[in-house]
Design a protein around this motif. Structure first.
Motif, PDB file in Angstrom:
ATOM      1  N   PHE A 134      -6.380  -8.990 -11.574  1.00 23.11           N
ATOM      2  CA  PHE A 134      -7.506  -8.787 -10.628  1.00 23.11           C
ATOM      3  C   PHE A 134      -8.379  -8.066 -11.282  1.00 23.11           C
ATOM      4  CE2 PHE A 134      -3.159  -8.421  -8.824  1.00 23.11           C
ATOM      5  CZ  PHE A 134      -3.105  -9.835  -8.126  1.00 23.11           C
ATOM      6  N   PRO A 135      -9.581  -8.911 -11.696  1.00 23.75           N
ATOM      7  CA  PRO A 135     -10.620  -8.210 -12.481  1.00 23.75           C
ATOM      8  C   PRO A 135     -11.430  -7.245 -11.655  1.00 23.75           C
ATOM      9  CG  PRO A 135     -10.751 -10.469 -13.019  1.00 23.75           C
ATOM     10  CD  PRO A 135      -9.943 -10.463 -11.621  1.00 23.75           C
ATOM     11  N   HIS A 138      -6.678  -5.130  -0.913  1.00 26.57           N
ATOM     12  CA  HIS A 138      -7.614  -4.261  -1.410  1.00 26.57           C
ATOM     13  C   HIS A 138      -8.472  -4.837  -2.694  1.00 26.57           C
ATOM     14  CE1 HIS A 138      -4.502  -3.369  -3.993  1.00 26.57           C
ATOM     15  NE2 HIS A 138      -5.418  -2.924  -4.612  1.00 26.57           N
ATOM     16  N   TRP A 139      -9.533  -4.457  -3.129  1.00 29.22           N
ATOM     17  CA  TRP A 139     -10.145  -4.981  -4.186  1.00 29.22           C
ATOM     18  C   TRP A 139     -10.696  -3.407  -4.876  1.00 29.22           C
ATOM     19  CZ3 TRP A 139     -15.527  -5.108  -5.147  1.00 29.22           C
ATOM     20  CH2 TRP A 139     -16.333  -4.853  -3.998  1.00 29.22           C
ATOM     21  N   HIS A 140     -11.107  -3.478  -6.302  1.00 25.15           N
ATOM     22  CA  HIS A 140     -11.519  -2.406  -6.840  1.00 25.15           C
ATOM     23  C   HIS A 140     -12.956  -2.681  -7.458  1.00 25.15           C
ATOM     24  CE1 HIS A 140      -8.107   0.184  -6.607  1.00 25.15           C
ATOM     25  NE2 HIS A 140      -7.487  -0.878  -6.929  1.00 25.15           N
ATOM     26  N   HIS A 183     -12.052  -1.145  -1.828  1.00 22.09           N
ATOM     27  CA  HIS A 183     -12.418  -1.835  -0.464  1.00 22.09           C
ATOM     28  C   HIS A 183     -11.274  -2.348   0.280  1.00 22.09           C
ATOM     29  CE1 HIS A 183     -16.895  -1.433  -1.173  1.00 22.09           C
ATOM     30  NE2 HIS A 183     -16.521  -1.518  -2.488  1.00 22.09           N
ATOM     31  N   TYR A 184     -11.106  -2.253   1.302  1.00 22.46           N
ATOM     32  CA  TYR A 184     -10.021  -2.856   2.046  1.00 22.46           C
ATOM     33  C   TYR A 184     -10.686  -3.776   3.226  1.00 22.46           C
ATOM     34  CZ  TYR A 184      -7.572   0.927  -0.287  1.00 22.46           C
ATOM     35  OH  TYR A 184      -7.010   1.740  -1.163  1.00 22.46           O
ATOM     36  N   PRO A 185     -10.516  -5.036   2.905  1.00 18.05           N
ATOM     37  CA  PRO A 185     -11.449  -5.996   3.785  1.00 18.05           C
ATOM     38  C   PRO A 185     -10.800  -6.259   5.239  1.00 18.05           C
ATOM     39  CG  PRO A 185     -10.294  -7.081   2.059  1.00 18.05           C
ATOM     40  CD  PRO A 185     -10.175  -5.922   1.803  1.00 18.05           C
ATOM     41  N   ASP A 186      -9.437  -6.022   5.346  1.00 23.31           N
ATOM     42  CA  ASP A 186      -8.702  -6.415   6.661  1.00 23.31           C
ATOM     43  C   ASP A 186      -8.702  -5.317   7.444  1.00 23.31           C
ATOM     44  OD1 ASP A 186      -8.028  -8.819   5.681  1.00 23.31           O
ATOM     45  OD2 ASP A 186      -6.373  -8.406   4.894  1.00 23.31           O
ATOM     46  N   VAL A 187      -8.720  -3.764   7.282  1.00 25.40           N
ATOM     47  CA  VAL A 187      -8.731  -2.883   7.960  1.00 25.40           C
ATOM     48  C   VAL A 187      -9.715  -1.833   7.966  1.00 25.40           C
ATOM     49  CG1 VAL A 187      -6.181  -2.881   8.025  1.00 25.40           C
ATOM     50  CG2 VAL A 187      -7.296  -1.542   6.274  1.00 25.40           C
ATOM     51  N   GLY A 224      -9.723  -9.420  -1.783  1.00 23.06           N
ATOM     52  CA  GLY A 224      -8.632  -8.523  -1.501  1.00 23.06           C
ATOM     53  C   GLY A 224      -7.487  -9.092  -1.862  1.00 23.06           C
ATOM     54  N   HIS A 225      -6.487  -8.232  -2.319  1.00 20.39           N
ATOM     55  CA  HIS A 225      -5.141  -8.910  -2.787  1.00 20.39           C
ATOM     56  C   HIS A 225      -3.973  -7.785  -2.513  1.00 20.39           C
ATOM     57  CE1 HIS A 225      -6.949  -6.513  -6.037  1.00 20.39           C
ATOM     58  NE2 HIS A 225      -5.643  -6.233  -6.329  1.00 20.39           N
TER      59      HIS A 225
END
Length: 155
Positions: free
Chosen positions: A94-95, A59-61, A127-131, A101-102
């Protein structure tokens, strides 16, 4: 209250993800130290991740910074760039707003323990890029990428 008693800190097992996305982080345990200390601007969690466990879905924020510091064991950090081994004494940041995504995976045979620090933004979108998953509190929480809400998980 300055000193926090770890034994009385709020503890949460697993994740709040809807099914089936919750399964990967099912063994994760978080002691919510920021809540125990009545912090409001940022959260602090002491996290134990068992062998085979995931810290989260990747994910990333949009509006929340994150930082992790590995205290014991080792974890594999997975980002858009690939995989990086993190061991006790390593840290990662993680800025907010960086669409990379991490998450971390414990591929070792021993539990890993890390400290997690992050901004508390009640309007924070994730955001969740893989799912097929998106988090937007203004729209009710967890949604599919097409905006359809997930049903609340009951177990």
């Amino acid at each position: 209250m300055a000193k926090i008693d770890l034994a009385s800190a709020p503890m949460r097992e697993g994740s709040g993800y809807p099914a089936p996305f919750h399964e990967r982080a099912a063994g994760r345990t978080k002691w919510q130290l920021g809540d125990a200390g009545d912090l409001s601007d940022f959260g602090v969690n002491l996290v134990e991740l068992p062998p085979g466990g995931w810290s989260s879905q990747r994910h990333w924020h949009e509006e929340e910074d994150e930082f992790v510091y590995i205290l014991a064991g080792e974890l594999v950090l997975v980002t858009d760039e690939g995989e990086t081994l993190l061991r006790a004494g390593d840290c990662a940041a993680f800025p907010k707003g960086v669409a990379n995504g991490h998450h971390m995976i414990n591929r070792s045979t021993a539990p890993a323990i890390y400290l997690e620090v992050g901004t508390r933004n009640p309007a924070g979108v994730c955001h969740y890029p893989d799912v097929d998953l998106h988090y937007d509190p203004a729209r009710g929480g967890y949604l599919r990428k097409d905006g359809t809400p997930y049903p609340k998980r009951t177990g």
